[in-house]
Design an enzyme around this catalytic site. Sequence first.
Site, mmCIF file in Angstrom:
data_model
loop_
_atom_site.group_PDB
_atom_site.id
_atom_site.type_symbol
_atom_site.label_atom_id
_atom_site.label_comp_id
_atom_site.label_asym_id
_atom_site.label_seq_id
_atom_site.Cartn_x
_atom_site.Cartn_y
_atom_site.Cartn_z
ATOM 1 N N HIS A 1 -21.234 33.568 -14.703
ATOM 2 C CA HIS A 1 -22.190 33.036 -13.732
ATOM 3 C C HIS A 1 -23.334 32.469 -14.561
ATOM 4 C CE1 HIS A 1 -20.509 36.584 -11.557
ATOM 5 N NE2 HIS A 1 -20.671 35.891 -10.462
ATOM 6 N N ASP B 1 -25.696 35.128 -15.784
ATOM 7 C CA ASP B 1 -25.240 36.128 -16.769
ATOM 8 C C ASP B 1 -25.599 35.679 -18.161
ATOM 9 O OD1 ASP B 1 -23.663 37.084 -14.646
ATOM 10 O OD2 ASP B 1 -21.885 36.029 -15.356
HETATM 11 C C1 XLS Z 1 -17.809 40.143 -6.658
HETATM 12 C C2 XLS Z 1 -17.011 39.053 -7.173
HETATM 13 C C3 XLS Z 1 -17.663 38.253 -8.276
HETATM 14 C C4 XLS Z 1 -16.974 36.930 -8.439
HETATM 15 C C5 XLS Z 1 -17.755 35.901 -9.172
HETATM 16 O O1 XLS Z 1 -17.341 41.052 -5.998
HETATM 17 O O2 XLS Z 1 -15.787 39.546 -7.574
HETATM 18 O O3 XLS Z 1 -17.680 38.970 -9.457
HETATM 19 O O4 XLS Z 1 -15.752 37.087 -9.060
HETATM 20 O O5 XLS Z 1 -18.921 35.580 -8.522
#
Ligand code: XLS
Length: 439
Positions: A101, A104
Amino acid sequence: MSEVFKGVSRIKYEGPESKNPLAFKHYNPEELVGDKTMEDHLRFSVAYWHTFTGQGVDPFGAGTMNRPWDQASDPLSAAKERMVAAFEFMSKLGVPYFCFHDRDIAPEGANLRETNKNLDVIVDLAKQLMKETGIKLLWGTANLFTHPRYVHGAATSCNADVFAYAAAQVKKALEITKELGGENYVFWGGREGYETLLNTDMKLELDNFARFLHMAVDYAKEIGFTGQFLIEPKPKEPTKHQYDFDAASVHAFLQKYDLDKHFKLNIEANHATLAGHTFQHELHYARINGLLGSVDANQGDTLLGWDTDQMPTDLYTTTLTMYEILKNGGLAPGGLNFDAKVRRGSFELNDLFYGHIAGMDAFAYGLKVAHKLLQSGELEQFIEERYASYRSGIGKQIVDGTADFKQLEAYALELPEVTNQSGRQEVLETIINRYLIQG
Ligand code: XLS
Ligand code: NI
Ligand code: NI
């Protein structure tokens, strides 16, 4: 910068007899399974958020993770150290891909301009490290859920300023994903849902959501981003009801808003079980509708009702997952992204290796078993025979669309009695066990 994962060298394949926790027992990247190498079948990816940014916080306690990069003097230096350590980890593990993301990898600044500048600094560093190591970007995404501005959602917020801010964030995330050669772009509707219908205009929120996704499609076209767009269904958490509930509801949404030709699905194991489905159900539904694009590989806990995002180690599930993926003709340009975190109690640096090795071996084993199962044709053949009545006579007329209610009634009136055959579930489960045990 100095080595972070000291004492760990490149993880090697040592075979099923090995007891070395820092070696693969089943994942042998170059080994051929059918016509492709394991590496090409599995397309493993590390999730930046869980593995490098997450600190082991839970609703009852602070972070526990021992992560040297978090000791840096300021957030941008920490982000740089984190990125360098991430590439050391991924190179030693031997994974071809990673996912992130925007938030991150780089910290938020005082305003959007500054935040974007931070991102640019880190993206330059990532680009250089990707070139040095050959590690590629499976997908990028925007975090539209952590910051308090997204309290009522992003594209489905009641506040148009928030919609605009989210659009700006996705615009930038698309640009950096393109810059880094990302092969896909994911939309997980973090807070796209509602807490109560008493304050919610669901119709407007869904219409706006579709408007937002159309704008993303248009912008990708404008900048020449050709990666696959993916939507990741999840039924609940953080909101009580998430709009992208499961594969079938996302499919209906995409069709209603004329978005189906632009999107595929990123199916996550733990989200499937939260929706009351098996992981295989979600993969299967996506596959038969031409929507299976990528997978977030993790597993939940049957006793806990939330997204525990555990490392996938259940061989039964990895086998059935790989069965669906093989039947899909693979996942490319998608892959298997470990959207999974080591437990809060597994706070040492090496636990990151142990966790990923466990997941990679479980999927490699599942791949081998699924390939044999598929080659044997035992399940396929059973299903083929089970539906044989639709290949001749009245069944064929139904399938061909030449039968109507009146003809069917005439046929039924002449039927002496209907006879059915056993579904033989237990026999079929035994077949799976036989292949699982043989390996
Ligand atoms: C959350 C999601 C997230 C997505 C990416 O539950 O799994 O991690 O994979 O935004
Ligand atoms: Ni996910
Ligand atoms: Ni999740």
